[in-house]
Design a protein around this motif. Structure first.
Motif, PDB file in Angstrom:
ATOM      1  N   PRO A 133     -22.394  52.236  -3.058  1.00 34.85           N
ATOM      2  CA  PRO A 133     -22.018  52.538  -4.436  1.00 34.85           C
ATOM      3  C   PRO A 133     -22.063  51.289  -5.316  1.00 34.85           C
ATOM      4  CG  PRO A 133     -20.478  53.550  -2.897  1.00 34.85           C
ATOM      5  CD  PRO A 133     -21.340  52.618  -2.105  1.00 34.85           C
ATOM      6  N   ILE A 134     -22.373  51.487  -6.569  1.00 33.76           N
ATOM      7  CA  ILE A 134     -22.613  50.403  -7.512  1.00 33.76           C
ATOM      8  C   ILE A 134     -21.326  49.659  -7.868  1.00 33.76           C
ATOM      9  CG2 ILE A 134     -22.246  51.773  -9.609  1.00 33.76           C
ATOM     10  CD1 ILE A 134     -24.760  50.456 -10.794  1.00 33.76           C
ATOM     11  N   GLY A 135     -21.472  48.371  -8.176  1.00 38.54           N
ATOM     12  CA  GLY A 135     -20.350  47.582  -8.682  1.00 38.54           C
ATOM     13  C   GLY A 135     -19.573  46.839  -7.608  1.00 38.54           C
ATOM     14  N   LEU A 136     -18.929  45.753  -8.021  1.00 43.79           N
ATOM     15  CA  LEU A 136     -18.057  45.018  -7.114  1.00 43.79           C
ATOM     16  C   LEU A 136     -16.797  45.829  -6.838  1.00 43.79           C
ATOM     17  CD1 LEU A 136     -18.238  41.329  -8.437  1.00 43.79           C
ATOM     18  CD2 LEU A 136     -19.607  42.420  -6.657  1.00 43.79           C
ATOM     19  N   ASP A 137     -16.288  45.713  -5.649  1.00 45.72           N
ATOM     20  CA  ASP A 137     -15.094  46.470  -5.257  1.00 45.72           C
ATOM     21  C   ASP A 137     -13.851  45.769  -5.790  1.00 45.72           C
ATOM     22  OD1 ASP A 137     -13.190  48.061  -4.144  1.00 45.72           O
ATOM     23  OD2 ASP A 137     -13.657  47.585  -2.055  1.00 45.72           O
ATOM     24  N   ILE A 138     -13.432  46.164  -6.990  1.00 44.72           N
ATOM     25  CA  ILE A 138     -12.230  45.570  -7.598  1.00 44.72           C
ATOM     26  C   ILE A 138     -11.157  46.641  -7.833  1.00 44.72           C
ATOM     27  CG2 ILE A 138     -13.476  43.673  -8.690  1.00 44.72           C
ATOM     28  CD1 ILE A 138     -13.429  45.266 -11.314  1.00 44.72           C
ATOM     29  N   GLY A 139     -11.351  47.790  -7.206  1.00 49.95           N
ATOM     30  CA  GLY A 139     -10.385  48.870  -7.369  1.00 49.95           C
ATOM     31  C   GLY A 139     -10.501  49.586  -8.698  1.00 49.95           C
ATOM     32  N   ALA A 140     -11.678  49.532  -9.334  1.00 54.06           N
ATOM     33  CA  ALA A 140     -11.878  50.133 -10.649  1.00 54.06           C
ATOM     34  C   ALA A 140     -11.713  51.653 -10.589  1.00 54.06           C
ATOM     35  CB  ALA A 140     -13.257  49.779 -11.179  1.00 54.06           C
ATOM     36  N   LEU A 141     -11.061  52.206 -11.617  1.00 54.24           N
ATOM     37  CA  LEU A 141     -10.840  53.650 -11.696  1.00 54.24           C
ATOM     38  C   LEU A 141     -11.390  54.256 -12.986  1.00 54.24           C
ATOM     39  CD1 LEU A 141      -7.171  53.908 -10.338  1.00 54.24           C
ATOM     40  CD2 LEU A 141      -9.289  54.453  -9.108  1.00 54.24           C
ATOM     41  N   THR A 142     -11.092  53.646 -14.123  1.00 53.69           N
ATOM     42  CA  THR A 142     -11.513  54.206 -15.405  1.00 53.69           C
ATOM     43  C   THR A 142     -12.980  53.864 -15.672  1.00 53.69           C
ATOM     44  OG1 THR A 142     -10.949  52.239 -16.692  1.00 53.69           O
ATOM     45  CG2 THR A 142      -9.170  53.840 -16.268  1.00 53.69           C
ATOM     46  N   PRO A 143     -13.636  54.614 -16.583  1.00 56.31           N
ATOM     47  CA  PRO A 143     -15.024  54.278 -16.933  1.00 56.31           C
ATOM     48  C   PRO A 143     -15.176  52.836 -17.392  1.00 56.31           C
ATOM     49  CG  PRO A 143     -14.459  56.431 -17.805  1.00 56.31           C
ATOM     50  CD  PRO A 143     -13.190  55.853 -17.253  1.00 56.31           C
ATOM     51  N   GLU A 198     -13.272  50.227 -16.546  1.00 52.64           N
ATOM     52  CA  GLU A 198     -13.123  49.329 -15.397  1.00 52.64           C
ATOM     53  C   GLU A 198     -14.373  49.359 -14.520  1.00 52.64           C
ATOM     54  OE1 GLU A 198      -8.242  49.605 -14.855  1.00 52.64           O
ATOM     55  OE2 GLU A 198      -9.564  50.777 -13.557  1.00 52.64           O
ATOM     56  N   ILE A 199     -14.940  50.540 -14.336  1.00 53.25           N
ATOM     57  CA  ILE A 199     -16.153  50.666 -13.528  1.00 53.25           C
ATOM     58  C   ILE A 199     -17.297  49.898 -14.185  1.00 53.25           C
ATOM     59  CG2 ILE A 199     -17.888  52.282 -12.658  1.00 53.25           C
ATOM     60  CD1 ILE A 199     -15.553  54.343 -12.421  1.00 53.25           C
ATOM     61  N   ALA A 200     -17.377  49.995 -15.513  1.00 51.83           N
ATOM     62  CA  ALA A 200     -18.415  49.254 -16.234  1.00 51.83           C
ATOM     63  C   ALA A 200     -18.271  47.754 -16.013  1.00 51.83           C
ATOM     64  CB  ALA A 200     -18.352  49.582 -17.723  1.00 51.83           C
ATOM     65  N   VAL A 201     -17.038  47.259 -16.037  1.00 49.67           N
ATOM     66  CA  VAL A 201     -16.793  45.842 -15.784  1.00 49.67           C
ATOM     67  C   VAL A 201     -17.226  45.464 -14.365  1.00 49.67           C
ATOM     68  CG1 VAL A 201     -14.991  44.091 -15.513  1.00 49.67           C
ATOM     69  CG2 VAL A 201     -14.949  45.625 -17.491  1.00 49.67           C
ATOM     70  N   SER A 202     -16.918  46.319 -13.402  1.00 47.29           N
ATOM     71  CA  SER A 202     -17.283  46.020 -12.006  1.00 47.29           C
ATOM     72  C   SER A 202     -18.796  45.990 -11.833  1.00 47.29           C
ATOM     73  CB  SER A 202     -16.659  47.047 -11.056  1.00 47.29           C
ATOM     74  OG  SER A 202     -17.348  48.283 -11.080  1.00 47.29           O
ATOM     75  N   ILE A 203     -19.499  46.870 -12.546  1.00 46.55           N
ATOM     76  CA  ILE A 203     -20.964  46.886 -12.475  1.00 46.55           C
ATOM     77  C   ILE A 203     -21.531  45.617 -13.097  1.00 46.55           C
ATOM     78  CG2 ILE A 203     -23.058  48.049 -13.262  1.00 46.55           C
ATOM     79  CD1 ILE A 203     -21.441  50.689 -13.197  1.00 46.55           C
ATOM     80  N   CYS A 204     -21.027  45.264 -14.281  1.00 48.23           N
ATOM     81  CA  CYS A 204     -21.543  44.081 -14.960  1.00 48.23           C
ATOM     82  C   CYS A 204     -21.245  42.815 -14.156  1.00 48.23           C
ATOM     83  CB  CYS A 204     -20.956  43.978 -16.361  1.00 48.23           C
ATOM     84  SG  CYS A 204     -21.866  42.817 -17.417  1.00 48.23           S
ATOM     85  N   ALA A 205     -20.107  42.781 -13.494  1.00 46.19           N
ATOM     86  CA  ALA A 205     -19.788  41.634 -12.635  1.00 46.19           C
ATOM     87  C   ALA A 205     -20.819  41.502 -11.521  1.00 46.19           C
ATOM     88  CB  ALA A 205     -18.384  41.789 -12.053  1.00 46.19           C
ATOM     89  N   GLU A 206     -21.239  42.631 -10.971  1.00 51.43           N
ATOM     90  CA  GLU A 206     -22.258  42.605  -9.918  1.00 51.43           C
ATOM     91  C   GLU A 206     -23.607  42.167 -10.481  1.00 51.43           C
ATOM     92  OE1 GLU A 206     -22.367  45.298  -6.181  1.00 51.43           O
ATOM     93  OE2 GLU A 206     -23.515  46.359  -7.735  1.00 51.43           O
ATOM     94  N   LEU A 207     -23.935  42.617 -11.684  1.00 49.01           N
ATOM     95  CA  LEU A 207     -25.170  42.188 -12.336  1.00 49.01           C
ATOM     96  C   LEU A 207     -25.190  40.672 -12.509  1.00 49.01           C
ATOM     97  CD1 LEU A 207     -25.417  44.866 -15.194  1.00 49.01           C
ATOM     98  CD2 LEU A 207     -26.872  44.737 -13.174  1.00 49.01           C
ATOM     99  N   ILE A 208     -24.080  40.129 -12.969  1.00 47.41           N
ATOM    100  CA  ILE A 208     -23.990  38.683 -13.177  1.00 47.41           C
ATOM    101  C   ILE A 208     -24.105  37.939 -11.851  1.00 47.41           C
ATOM    102  CG2 ILE A 208     -22.469  36.812 -13.933  1.00 47.41           C
ATOM    103  CD1 ILE A 208     -21.330  38.843 -16.002  1.00 47.41           C
ATOM    104  N   LYS A 209     -23.451  38.465 -10.833  1.00 44.76           N
ATOM    105  CA  LYS A 209     -23.516  37.828  -9.512  1.00 44.76           C
ATOM    106  C   LYS A 209     -24.954  37.747  -9.015  1.00 44.76           C
ATOM    107  CE  LYS A 209     -21.787  38.259  -4.781  1.00 44.76           C
ATOM    108  NZ  LYS A 209     -20.999  39.095  -3.836  1.00 44.76           N
ATOM    109  N   VAL A 210     -25.691  38.837  -9.164  1.00 43.40           N
ATOM    110  CA  VAL A 210     -27.087  38.857  -8.728  1.00 43.40           C
ATOM    111  C   VAL A 210     -27.937  37.936  -9.597  1.00 43.40           C
ATOM    112  CG1 VAL A 210     -29.149  40.316  -8.512  1.00 43.40           C
ATOM    113  CG2 VAL A 210     -26.922  41.167  -7.735  1.00 43.40           C
ATOM    114  N   ARG A 211     -27.702  37.994 -10.896  1.00 45.51           N
ATOM    115  CA  ARG A 211     -28.500  37.176 -11.829  1.00 45.51           C
ATOM    116  C   ARG A 211     -28.319  35.693 -11.555  1.00 45.51           C
ATOM    117  NH1 ARG A 211     -27.624  36.866 -18.416  1.00 45.51           N
ATOM    118  NH2 ARG A 211     -29.379  35.468 -18.847  1.00 45.51           N
TER     119      ARG A 211
END
Length: 314
Positions: free
Chosen positions: A283-293, A295-308
Protein backbone atom coordinates in the motif's frame (compact mmCIF):
# COMPACT_ATOMS: atom_id res chain seq x y z
CA UNK A 1 12.59 26.13 -7.81
CA UNK A 2 10.19 27.16 -10.60
CA UNK A 3 7.90 28.96 -8.15
CA UNK A 4 10.90 30.80 -6.72
CA UNK A 5 11.92 32.17 -10.11
CA UNK A 6 8.32 33.05 -10.96
CA UNK A 7 8.06 35.09 -7.78
CA UNK A 8 11.45 36.66 -8.48
CA UNK A 9 10.29 37.74 -11.95
CA UNK A 10 7.11 39.22 -10.50
CA UNK A 11 9.08 41.21 -7.94
CA UNK A 12 11.73 42.42 -10.41
CA UNK A 13 9.04 44.16 -12.46
CA UNK A 14 8.57 46.59 -9.59
CA UNK A 15 11.66 46.46 -7.41
CA UNK A 16 15.33 45.68 -7.21
CA UNK A 17 16.17 42.62 -5.10
CA UNK A 18 19.18 41.10 -3.43
CA UNK A 19 19.51 37.42 -4.26
CA UNK A 20 21.16 35.35 -1.51
CA UNK A 21 22.56 31.99 -2.63
CA UNK A 22 24.36 29.35 -0.56
CA UNK A 23 27.58 28.75 -2.49
CA UNK A 24 29.40 26.36 -0.16
CA UNK A 25 28.84 24.41 3.04
CA UNK A 26 30.99 22.51 5.49
CA UNK A 27 29.70 20.18 8.17
CA UNK A 28 26.07 20.17 9.26
CA UNK A 29 24.03 23.08 7.85
CA UNK A 30 20.30 23.76 7.51
CA UNK A 31 20.36 24.22 3.72
CA UNK A 32 22.29 22.88 0.77
CA UNK A 33 24.46 24.55 -1.88
CA UNK A 34 22.17 26.40 -4.27
CA UNK A 35 19.49 27.23 -1.66
CA UNK A 36 18.15 30.74 -2.23
CA UNK A 37 16.15 33.61 -0.85
CA UNK A 38 15.68 37.16 -2.04
CA UNK A 39 15.03 40.45 -0.30
CA UNK A 40 13.23 43.26 -2.12
CA UNK A 41 13.52 47.02 -1.69
CA UNK A 42 10.72 47.00 0.91
CA UNK A 43 12.58 44.43 3.01
CA UNK A 44 10.19 41.59 2.13
CA UNK A 45 11.69 38.14 1.64
CA UNK A 46 10.89 35.03 -0.37
CA UNK A 47 12.55 31.65 0.05
CA UNK A 48 14.96 30.67 2.80
CA UNK A 49 18.60 29.80 3.34
CA UNK A 50 17.93 28.14 6.67
CA UNK A 51 16.27 30.62 9.00
CA UNK A 52 17.48 31.60 12.45
CA UNK A 53 20.29 33.98 13.34
CA UNK A 54 22.30 33.07 10.23
CA UNK A 55 19.52 34.14 7.90
CA UNK A 56 18.96 37.26 10.00
CA UNK A 57 22.57 38.25 9.45
CA UNK A 58 22.24 37.70 5.71
CA UNK A 59 19.11 39.82 5.73
CA UNK A 60 20.91 42.73 7.37
CA UNK A 61 23.81 42.50 4.92
CA UNK A 62 21.34 42.32 2.02
CA UNK A 63 19.83 45.66 3.05
CA UNK A 64 23.31 47.16 2.67
CA UNK A 65 23.75 45.59 -0.77
CA UNK A 66 20.46 47.13 -1.84
CA UNK A 67 22.09 50.51 -1.17
CA UNK A 68 25.63 49.86 -2.46
CA UNK A 69 24.90 47.39 -5.28
CA UNK A 70 28.18 45.61 -4.51
CA UNK A 71 28.31 41.82 -4.61
CA UNK A 72 29.58 40.30 -1.38
CA UNK A 73 29.95 37.03 0.52
CA UNK A 74 28.67 36.39 4.02
CA UNK A 75 30.15 33.62 6.14
CA UNK A 76 27.61 31.97 8.45
CA UNK A 77 29.20 30.17 11.38
CA UNK A 78 26.95 27.49 12.85
CA UNK A 79 29.71 25.63 14.67
CA UNK A 80 28.71 26.86 18.10
CA UNK A 81 32.39 27.36 18.98
CA UNK A 82 32.52 29.40 22.23
CA UNK A 83 35.50 31.49 21.13
CA UNK A 84 33.78 32.68 17.92
CA UNK A 85 30.74 34.77 17.04
CA UNK A 86 28.41 32.07 15.78
CA UNK A 87 24.88 32.17 14.39
CA UNK A 88 23.84 28.68 15.48
CA UNK A 89 24.93 25.29 16.72
CA UNK A 90 24.17 23.03 13.74
CA UNK A 91 27.87 22.22 13.61
CA UNK A 92 28.97 23.61 10.25
CA UNK A 93 29.56 26.75 8.20
CA UNK A 94 27.90 28.24 5.14
CA UNK A 95 29.06 30.78 2.60
CA UNK A 96 26.30 32.93 1.09
CA UNK A 97 26.66 35.16 -1.96
CA UNK A 98 24.64 38.38 -2.07
CA UNK A 99 23.97 39.94 -5.49
CA UNK A 100 21.86 42.90 -6.55
CA UNK A 101 19.40 41.99 -9.32
CA UNK A 102 17.56 44.84 -11.00
CA UNK A 103 16.34 46.16 -14.31
CA UNK A 104 15.51 44.53 -17.61
CA UNK A 105 18.76 42.55 -17.87
CA UNK A 106 18.05 40.66 -14.64
CA UNK A 107 14.39 40.20 -15.53
CA UNK A 108 15.30 38.82 -18.95
CA UNK A 109 17.60 36.25 -17.35
CA UNK A 110 14.91 35.15 -14.91
CA UNK A 111 12.40 34.82 -17.74
CA UNK A 112 14.89 32.69 -19.69
CA UNK A 113 15.22 30.40 -16.68
CA UNK A 114 11.43 30.17 -16.31
CA UNK A 115 11.00 29.39 -20.01
CA UNK A 116 13.61 26.64 -19.76
CA UNK A 117 12.00 25.04 -16.72
CA UNK A 118 8.40 25.23 -17.99
CA UNK A 119 9.29 23.85 -21.41
CA UNK A 120 10.81 20.74 -19.86
CA UNK A 121 14.34 21.63 -20.98
CA UNK A 122 17.26 21.57 -18.58
CA UNK A 123 19.90 24.26 -18.37
CA UNK A 124 22.84 25.46 -16.30
CA UNK A 125 23.07 28.74 -14.44
CA UNK A 126 26.56 30.15 -14.05
CA UNK A 127 27.18 32.65 -11.24
CA UNK A 128 30.73 34.09 -11.40
CA UNK A 129 32.16 35.17 -8.06
CA UNK A 130 34.11 38.10 -9.51
CA UNK A 131 32.45 41.39 -8.65
CA UNK A 132 32.44 42.64 -12.26
CA UNK A 133 30.85 39.55 -13.84
CA UNK A 134 27.14 38.81 -14.01
CA UNK A 135 25.26 35.48 -13.93
CA UNK A 136 24.12 33.87 -17.16
CA UNK A 137 22.27 30.81 -18.44
CA UNK A 138 23.53 27.94 -20.61
CA UNK A 139 20.75 25.92 -22.29
CA UNK A 140 20.95 22.15 -22.67
CA UNK A 141 21.84 22.46 -26.37
CA UNK A 142 24.80 24.70 -25.59
CA UNK A 143 28.28 23.75 -24.42
CA UNK A 144 29.38 25.09 -21.04
CA UNK A 145 32.38 27.32 -21.77
CA UNK A 146 35.69 27.07 -19.97
CA UNK A 147 35.45 29.12 -16.80
CA UNK A 148 38.30 31.54 -16.20
CA UNK A 149 37.06 32.58 -12.79
CA UNK A 150 35.57 30.84 -9.77
CA UNK A 151 31.83 30.42 -10.17
CA UNK A 152 28.82 28.52 -8.89
CA UNK A 153 27.59 26.08 -11.55
CA UNK A 154 23.95 25.10 -10.94
CA UNK A 155 21.99 22.56 -12.98
CA UNK A 156 18.46 23.82 -13.62
CA UNK A 157 16.17 20.83 -13.97
CA UNK A 158 12.44 20.95 -14.73
CA UNK A 159 10.34 20.10 -11.68
CA UNK A 160 9.36 16.44 -11.33
CA UNK A 161 5.84 15.59 -12.42
CA UNK A 162 3.36 13.95 -10.07
CA UNK A 163 0.60 12.19 -11.98
CA UNK A 164 -2.33 11.55 -9.65
CA UNK A 165 -4.73 8.96 -11.03
CA UNK A 166 -8.06 9.39 -9.31
CA UNK A 167 -9.61 12.67 -8.14
CA UNK A 168 -11.23 11.79 -4.83
CA UNK A 169 -10.66 13.20 -1.35
CA UNK A 170 -7.08 11.96 -1.00
CA UNK A 171 -6.16 13.32 -4.42
CA UNK A 172 -7.34 16.83 -3.46
CA UNK A 173 -4.99 16.94 -0.47
CA UNK A 174 -2.17 15.15 -2.30
CA UNK A 175 -2.26 17.71 -5.11
CA UNK A 176 -1.90 20.52 -2.58
CA UNK A 177 0.93 18.90 -0.63
CA UNK A 178 2.66 17.72 -3.79
CA UNK A 179 2.76 21.21 -5.24
CA UNK A 180 4.16 22.61 -1.99
CA UNK A 181 6.88 19.92 -2.15
CA UNK A 182 7.91 21.07 -5.62
CA UNK A 183 6.06 18.71 -7.95
CA UNK A 184 4.23 19.73 -11.09
CA UNK A 185 0.84 18.11 -10.56
CA UNK A 186 -1.35 16.41 -13.18
CA UNK A 187 -4.67 14.84 -12.20
CA UNK A 188 -6.59 12.24 -14.21
CA UNK A 189 -10.10 10.96 -13.55
CA UNK A 190 -12.75 9.98 -16.07
CA UNK A 191 -15.39 11.75 -13.97
CA UNK A 192 -15.66 15.32 -15.21
CA UNK A 193 -17.36 16.50 -12.02
CA UNK A 194 -14.34 15.33 -9.97
CA UNK A 195 -11.39 16.45 -12.10
CA UNK A 196 -12.21 20.17 -11.97
CA UNK A 197 -10.24 23.38 -11.55
CA UNK A 198 -12.29 24.19 -8.46
CA UNK A 199 -11.12 21.02 -6.73
CA UNK A 200 -7.54 21.20 -8.07
CA UNK A 201 -6.64 24.88 -8.53
CA UNK A 202 -2.90 24.21 -8.35
CA UNK A 203 -2.77 21.43 -10.95
CA UNK A 204 -0.89 22.23 -14.14
CA UNK A 205 -3.11 19.85 -16.12
CA UNK A 206 -6.47 18.17 -15.54
CA UNK A 207 -7.51 15.15 -17.58
CA UNK A 208 -11.24 14.54 -17.16
CA UNK A 209 -10.93 11.72 -19.66
CA UNK A 210 -10.45 7.93 -19.79
CA UNK A 211 -7.20 6.51 -18.47
CA UNK A 212 -5.80 6.25 -22.01
CA UNK A 213 -5.41 10.03 -21.89
CA UNK A 214 -2.23 9.62 -19.82
CA UNK A 215 -0.46 7.91 -22.74
CA UNK A 216 1.16 11.10 -24.02
CA UNK A 217 2.42 11.98 -20.53
CA UNK A 218 3.97 8.53 -20.16
CA UNK A 219 5.61 8.81 -23.57
CA UNK A 220 7.32 12.16 -23.06
CA UNK A 221 7.97 12.52 -19.33
CA UNK A 222 11.18 10.99 -17.99
CA UNK A 223 10.87 12.43 -14.48
CA UNK A 224 7.46 11.04 -13.59
CA UNK A 225 6.00 10.02 -10.22
CA UNK A 226 2.64 8.23 -10.29
CA UNK A 227 0.16 7.89 -7.42
CA UNK A 228 -2.88 5.66 -7.92
CA UNK A 229 -5.58 6.85 -5.55
CA UNK A 230 -8.51 5.58 -7.54
CA UNK A 231 -12.05 4.73 -6.47
CA UNK A 232 -11.66 0.99 -7.01
CA UNK A 233 -9.56 -1.92 -8.19
CA UNK A 234 -11.06 -1.85 -11.70
CA UNK A 235 -9.55 1.61 -12.20
CA UNK A 236 -6.24 0.33 -10.77
CA UNK A 237 -6.24 -2.43 -13.35
CA UNK A 238 -6.86 -0.03 -16.21
CA UNK A 239 -4.00 2.19 -15.10
CA UNK A 240 -1.50 -0.56 -14.40
CA UNK A 241 -2.11 -2.19 -17.78
CA UNK A 242 -0.71 0.99 -19.28
CA UNK A 243 1.95 1.69 -16.68
CA UNK A 244 3.52 -1.76 -16.92
CA UNK A 245 5.00 -0.72 -20.27
CA UNK A 246 6.88 2.25 -18.83
CA UNK A 247 9.62 3.15 -16.36
CA UNK A 248 8.73 5.79 -13.78
CA UNK A 249 10.65 7.29 -10.89
CA UNK A 250 7.91 6.19 -8.50
CA UNK A 251 4.67 4.26 -8.68
CA UNK A 252 2.38 3.80 -5.69
CA UNK A 253 -1.07 2.29 -5.32
CA UNK A 254 -3.58 2.86 -2.54
CA UNK A 255 -5.59 0.02 -1.06
CA UNK A 256 -5.61 -2.78 1.45
CA UNK A 257 -3.28 -5.75 1.12
CA UNK A 258 -6.22 -7.76 -0.21
CA UNK A 259 -7.02 -5.19 -2.89
CA UNK A 260 -3.38 -5.02 -3.91
CA UNK A 261 -2.95 -8.80 -4.10
CA UNK A 262 -6.20 -9.13 -6.08
CA UNK A 263 -5.00 -6.63 -8.65
CA UNK A 264 -1.60 -8.32 -8.91
CA UNK A 265 -3.17 -11.75 -9.38
CA UNK A 266 -5.43 -10.57 -12.19
CA UNK A 267 -2.55 -8.84 -13.98
CA UNK A 268 -0.30 -11.87 -13.58
CA UNK A 269 -3.00 -14.10 -15.08
CA UNK A 270 -3.11 -11.68 -18.02
CA UNK A 271 0.59 -12.21 -18.59
CA UNK A 272 2.07 -9.25 -16.74
CA UNK A 273 5.68 -9.82 -15.67
CA UNK A 274 5.81 -10.34 -11.87
CA UNK A 275 8.95 -8.15 -11.79
CA UNK A 276 6.72 -5.18 -12.53
CA UNK A 277 5.03 -5.54 -9.14
CA UNK A 278 8.37 -5.02 -7.39
CA UNK A 279 8.41 -1.45 -8.72
CA UNK A 280 5.14 -0.55 -6.99
CA UNK A 281 4.86 0.97 -3.53
CA UNK A 282 1.73 -0.71 -2.23
CA UNK A 283 0.00 0.00 0.00
CA UNK A 284 1.09 3.53 -0.84
CA UNK A 285 2.70 5.96 1.60
CA UNK A 286 4.96 5.78 4.62
CA UNK A 287 3.49 3.95 7.59
CA UNK A 288 2.82 6.83 9.99
CA UNK A 289 -0.58 5.66 11.18
CA UNK A 290 -2.42 8.00 8.80
CA UNK A 291 -6.23 7.81 8.90
CA UNK A 292 -7.78 10.92 7.33
CA UNK A 293 -7.45 11.81 3.62
CA UNK A 294 -5.19 14.70 4.59
CA UNK A 295 -2.93 12.49 6.71
CA UNK A 296 -2.76 9.86 3.97
CA UNK A 297 -1.79 12.55 1.48
CA UNK A 298 1.05 13.62 3.77
CA UNK A 299 2.25 10.02 4.10
CA UNK A 300 2.24 9.62 0.31
CA UNK A 301 4.13 12.86 -0.26
CA UNK A 302 6.67 11.87 2.39
CA UNK A 303 7.31 8.67 0.44
CA UNK A 304 7.63 10.65 -2.80
CA UNK A 305 10.25 12.88 -1.19
CA UNK A 306 12.11 9.89 0.23
CA UNK A 307 12.33 8.29 -3.21
CA UNK A 308 13.21 11.57 -4.93
CA UNK A 309 16.06 12.38 -2.55
CA UNK A 310 17.44 8.89 -1.91
CA UNK A 311 16.38 6.83 -4.92
CA UNK A 312 15.18 3.97 -2.75
CA UNK A 313 13.13 1.07 -4.09
CA UNK A 314 10.08 -0.64 -2.57
Amino acid sequence: MLEFYQQLAKTLKNSAVVLATVTSTKGSTPREVGAKMFIDADGKTFGTIGGGAGEARVYQQALQVLQTGKKQFVEIDLSGAPQRETQGVCGGTMQVLLELWSGSESLNLVNQIIDSLTSGRSGTRITPFNTDEKPYLILETQVIPSLHTTALVEPLLPPPTLLIIGAGHIAVSLAQVGKIAGFQVIVQDDRSDFATKERFPGASLLLAQPITSIQEILNKNTNLYVALVTRGYLQDLEALRLLCKYQTKYMGMIGSNKRVSTVYKILQNEGCNPEFFHQIYAPIGLDIGALTPEEIAVSICAELIKVRRSGTSP
